[in-house]
Design a protein around this motif. Structure first.
Motif, PDB file in Angstrom:
ATOM      1  N   THR A  96       0.839  -1.209   0.000  1.00 38.94           N
ATOM      2  CA  THR A  96       0.000   0.000   0.000  1.00 38.94           C
ATOM      3  C   THR A  96       0.870   1.255   0.000  1.00 38.94           C
ATOM      4  O   THR A  96       0.583   2.219  -0.717  1.00 38.94           O
ATOM      5  N   LEU A  97       1.937   1.230   0.792  1.00 40.15           N
ATOM      6  CA  LEU A  97       2.846   2.381   0.838  1.00 40.15           C
ATOM      7  C   LEU A  97       3.516   2.590  -0.523  1.00 40.15           C
ATOM      8  O   LEU A  97       3.639   3.726  -1.003  1.00 40.15           O
ATOM      9  N   ASP A  98       3.912   1.500  -1.135  1.00 42.29           N
ATOM     10  CA  ASP A  98       4.540   1.571  -2.456  1.00 42.29           C
ATOM     11  C   ASP A  98       3.575   2.191  -3.471  1.00 42.29           C
ATOM     12  O   ASP A  98       3.946   3.078  -4.246  1.00 42.29           O
ATOM     13  N   ALA A  99       2.320   1.747  -3.430  1.00 41.80           N
ATOM     14  CA  ALA A  99       1.319   2.285  -4.360  1.00 41.80           C
ATOM     15  C   ALA A  99       1.049   3.760  -4.068  1.00 41.80           C
ATOM     16  O   ALA A  99       0.949   4.577  -4.993  1.00 41.80           O
ATOM     17  N   TYR A 100       0.976   4.118  -2.785  1.00 34.53           N
ATOM     18  CA  TYR A 100       0.711   5.511  -2.415  1.00 34.53           C
ATOM     19  C   TYR A 100       1.833   6.429  -2.889  1.00 34.53           C
ATOM     20  O   TYR A 100       1.588   7.491  -3.460  1.00 34.53           O
ATOM     21  N   LEU A 101       3.072   5.990  -2.670  1.00 31.47           N
ATOM     22  CA  LEU A 101       4.209   6.825  -3.057  1.00 31.47           C
ATOM     23  C   LEU A 101       4.316   6.972  -4.570  1.00 31.47           C
ATOM     24  O   LEU A 101       4.859   7.950  -5.070  1.00 31.47           O
ATOM     25  N   SER A 102       3.810   5.991  -5.301  1.00 36.40           N
ATOM     26  CA  SER A 102       3.879   6.128  -6.759  1.00 36.40           C
ATOM     27  C   SER A 102       2.588   6.720  -7.324  1.00 36.40           C
ATOM     28  O   SER A 102       2.363   6.674  -8.526  1.00 36.40           O
ATOM     29  N   GLY A 103       1.757   7.295  -6.451  1.00 35.44           N
ATOM     30  CA  GLY A 103       0.628   8.089  -6.925  1.00 35.44           C
ATOM     31  C   GLY A 103      -0.683   7.345  -7.068  1.00 35.44           C
ATOM     32  O   GLY A 103      -1.680   7.945  -7.439  1.00 35.44           O
ATOM     33  N   TYR A 104      -0.705   6.060  -6.774  1.00 32.06           N
ATOM     34  CA  TYR A 104      -1.954   5.307  -6.877  1.00 32.06           C
ATOM     35  C   TYR A 104      -2.632   5.267  -5.508  1.00 32.06           C
ATOM     36  O   TYR A 104      -2.514   4.292  -4.769  1.00 32.06           O
ATOM     37  N   GLY A 105      -3.344   6.338  -5.200  1.00 34.11           N
ATOM     38  CA  GLY A 105      -3.993   6.433  -3.897  1.00 34.11           C
ATOM     39  C   GLY A 105      -5.174   5.497  -3.751  1.00 34.11           C
ATOM     40  O   GLY A 105      -5.656   5.266  -2.640  1.00 34.11           O
ATOM     41  N   HIS A 138       7.771   7.175  -9.303  1.00 33.92           N
ATOM     42  CA  HIS A 138       8.046   5.815  -8.859  1.00 33.92           C
ATOM     43  C   HIS A 138       7.895   5.740  -7.346  1.00 33.92           C
ATOM     44  O   HIS A 138       6.933   5.177  -6.843  1.00 33.92           O
ATOM     45  N   LEU A 139       8.846   6.353  -6.603  1.00 36.13           N
ATOM     46  CA  LEU A 139       8.779   6.308  -5.147  1.00 36.13           C
ATOM     47  C   LEU A 139       9.040   7.666  -4.503  1.00 36.13           C
ATOM     48  O   LEU A 139       9.569   7.746  -3.390  1.00 36.13           O
ATOM     49  N   SER A 140       8.693   8.730  -5.240  1.00 36.47           N
ATOM     50  CA  SER A 140       8.698  10.093  -4.690  1.00 36.47           C
ATOM     51  C   SER A 140      10.078  10.661  -4.369  1.00 36.47           C
ATOM     52  O   SER A 140      10.187  11.594  -3.577  1.00 36.47           O
ATOM     53  N   CYS A 141      11.143  10.128  -4.952  1.00 35.75           N
ATOM     54  CA  CYS A 141      12.451  10.782  -4.802  1.00 35.75           C
ATOM     55  C   CYS A 141      12.422  12.099  -5.596  1.00 35.75           C
ATOM     56  O   CYS A 141      11.595  12.273  -6.475  1.00 35.75           O
ATOM     57  N   GLU A 195      21.956  16.271 -20.690  1.00 39.39           N
ATOM     58  CA  GLU A 195      21.144  15.218 -21.317  1.00 39.39           C
ATOM     59  C   GLU A 195      19.741  15.703 -21.656  1.00 39.39           C
ATOM     60  O   GLU A 195      18.959  14.963 -22.257  1.00 39.39           O
ATOM     61  N   ASN A 196      19.425  16.925 -21.254  1.00 42.04           N
ATOM     62  CA  ASN A 196      18.111  17.523 -21.482  1.00 42.04           C
ATOM     63  C   ASN A 196      16.994  16.589 -20.981  1.00 42.04           C
ATOM     64  O   ASN A 196      16.007  16.350 -21.679  1.00 42.04           O
ATOM     65  N   GLN A 197      17.198  16.067 -19.796  1.00 47.37           N
ATOM     66  CA  GLN A 197      16.221  15.145 -19.207  1.00 47.37           C
ATOM     67  C   GLN A 197      16.064  15.456 -17.721  1.00 47.37           C
ATOM     68  O   GLN A 197      16.950  16.040 -17.105  1.00 47.37           O
ATOM     69  N   LEU A 198      14.941  15.045 -17.205  1.00 46.24           N
ATOM     70  CA  LEU A 198      14.754  15.078 -15.751  1.00 46.24           C
ATOM     71  C   LEU A 198      15.114  13.688 -15.227  1.00 46.24           C
ATOM     72  O   LEU A 198      14.584  12.686 -15.721  1.00 46.24           O
ATOM     73  N   ILE A 199      16.013  13.637 -14.265  1.00 47.34           N
ATOM     74  CA  ILE A 199      16.553  12.348 -13.825  1.00 47.34           C
ATOM     75  C   ILE A 199      16.261  12.141 -12.345  1.00 47.34           C
ATOM     76  O   ILE A 199      16.441  13.050 -11.532  1.00 47.34           O
ATOM     77  N   CYS A 200      15.823  10.930 -12.043  1.00 52.20           N
ATOM     78  CA  CYS A 200      15.639  10.551 -10.639  1.00 52.20           C
ATOM     79  C   CYS A 200      16.878   9.762 -10.211  1.00 52.20           C
ATOM     80  O   CYS A 200      17.163   8.705 -10.781  1.00 52.20           O
ATOM     81  N   PRO A 201      17.632  10.262  -9.236  1.00 51.81           N
ATOM     82  CA  PRO A 201      18.880   9.584  -8.857  1.00 51.81           C
ATOM     83  C   PRO A 201      18.669   8.274  -8.082  1.00 51.81           C
ATOM     84  O   PRO A 201      19.585   7.475  -7.980  1.00 51.81           O
ATOM     85  N   CYS A 202      17.468   8.061  -7.561  1.00 46.40           N
ATOM     86  CA  CYS A 202      17.257   6.861  -6.732  1.00 46.40           C
ATOM     87  C   CYS A 202      17.309   5.575  -7.559  1.00 46.40           C
ATOM     88  O   CYS A 202      18.013   4.632  -7.208  1.00 46.40           O
ATOM     89  N   HIS A 203      16.530   5.530  -8.653  1.00 48.78           N
ATOM     90  CA  HIS A 203      16.479   4.304  -9.452  1.00 48.78           C
ATOM     91  C   HIS A 203      16.715   4.603 -10.928  1.00 48.78           C
ATOM     92  O   HIS A 203      16.293   3.841 -11.801  1.00 48.78           O
ATOM     93  N   ASN A 204      17.313   5.759 -11.192  1.00 47.19           N
ATOM     94  CA  ASN A 204      17.688   6.153 -12.552  1.00 47.19           C
ATOM     95  C   ASN A 204      16.485   6.243 -13.496  1.00 47.19           C
ATOM     96  O   ASN A 204      16.578   5.875 -14.667  1.00 47.19           O
ATOM     97  N   GLY A 205      15.376   6.706 -12.962  1.00 49.21           N
ATOM     98  CA  GLY A 205      14.230   6.998 -13.824  1.00 49.21           C
ATOM     99  C   GLY A 205      14.496   8.285 -14.590  1.00 49.21           C
ATOM    100  O   GLY A 205      15.094   9.213 -14.056  1.00 49.21           O
ATOM    101  N   ARG A 206      14.083   8.331 -15.858  1.00 48.36           N
ATOM    102  CA  ARG A 206      14.328   9.527 -16.677  1.00 48.36           C
ATOM    103  C   ARG A 206      13.032   9.982 -17.331  1.00 48.36           C
ATOM    104  O   ARG A 206      12.253   9.170 -17.815  1.00 48.36           O
TER     105      ARG A 206
END
Lengths: 68, 175
Positions: free
Chosen positions: A29-38, B113-116, B124-135
């Motif tokens: 649930t926390l994982d889903a919440y943090l990724s925007g799926y409330g 992904h996880l709010s980093c 690179e003209n991109q927005l990069i998330c350093p936690c899991h390398n999301g671009r």
């Protein structure tokens, strides 16, 4: 006394199983919440509440056994 | 030595020291289990409280309102430059990026992904998330690579004279 201890052992084993499910539920649930799926929050809370009720029931069972 | 010849054993094979130290092992084990069940039930209550906290936060997020808010002066940042601002609340960090002479884009800084916190890489003209390398694409906030599955929420911008004003947020792809 031995039968009561065995019954408590069973209750402990069941509780540990329930807690493992609840830990998974909380992290999912926390994982889903943090990724925007409330939307996952409500079913997660309901399931977690049911597991807590089951745990409280086992605790009540244990108290009854203790009371003899 | 034979068991029966042990002077510390009684006829009932009970050691004498049990008379002096009468610890009731069965009862002790019994109480320990009861305490363990109590502890496990309290742990369950704690996790239920955690789930309720997530639910309340989720409801609060849904009832979010978006005020009009001045975020920068036009020309305040150079082309390729970035300005951090908070919108719609003081805890919600956003990025304003000047992509051209008259072009500005603004995104939430929270990775989907996880709010980093994402950052803008000019090279690179991109927005990069350093936690899991999301671009994410600077053009529309779409995911280019990595674990995120949704685009970055973008801040709706308006020009009000010489000022840039945030008027809302959208999770849809920009443009």
């Amino acid at each position: 006394m031995l039968r009561r201890v065995t019954a408590l052992d069973g209750a402990v084993a069941l509780l540990i199983l329930l807690l493992m499910v609840q830990v998974w539920l909380l992290s999912a649930t926390l994982d889903a919440y943090l990724s925007g799926y409330g939307d996952a929050a409500l079913p997660g809370a309901i399931c977690s509440g049911l597991i807590f009720v089951a745990s409280a029931g086992l605790y009540w069972f244990a108290r009854r056994i203790a009371a003899g | 030595m034979a068991r029966s010849s042990d002077p510390l054993l009684t006829k009932a094979d009970e050691p004498l020291w049990r008379d002096e130290f009468s610890v009731f092992q069965e009862r002790e084990r019994f109480v320990n289990r009861r305490q363990l069940i109590k502890f496990l039930t309290l742990t369950s209550l704690g996790m239920f409280a955690g789930n309720m906290w997530i639910l309340i936060r989720s409801w609060l997020r849904r009832s979010q309102t978006y005020p009009r808010q001045k975020i920068a002066q036009a020309g305040e940042i150079p082309v390729g430059g970035v300005k951090l601002f908070q919108y719609p609340n003081s805890k919600d960090q956003c990025l304003l990026i000047r992509t051209g002479e008259e072009d500005y884009v603004a995104y939430s800084q929270k990775c989907t992904h996880l709010s980093c916190a994402v950052y803008f890489s000019r090279e690179e003209n991109q927005l990069i998330c350093p936690c899991h390398n999301g671009r994410f694409s600077v053009r529309d906030g779409a995911v280019i690579q990595g674990p995120p599955t949704r685009a970055l929420p973008h801040v709706l911008l308006e020009r009000d004279g010489g000022e840039l004003v945030a008027t809302g947020m959208s999770s849809e792809l920009k443009g």
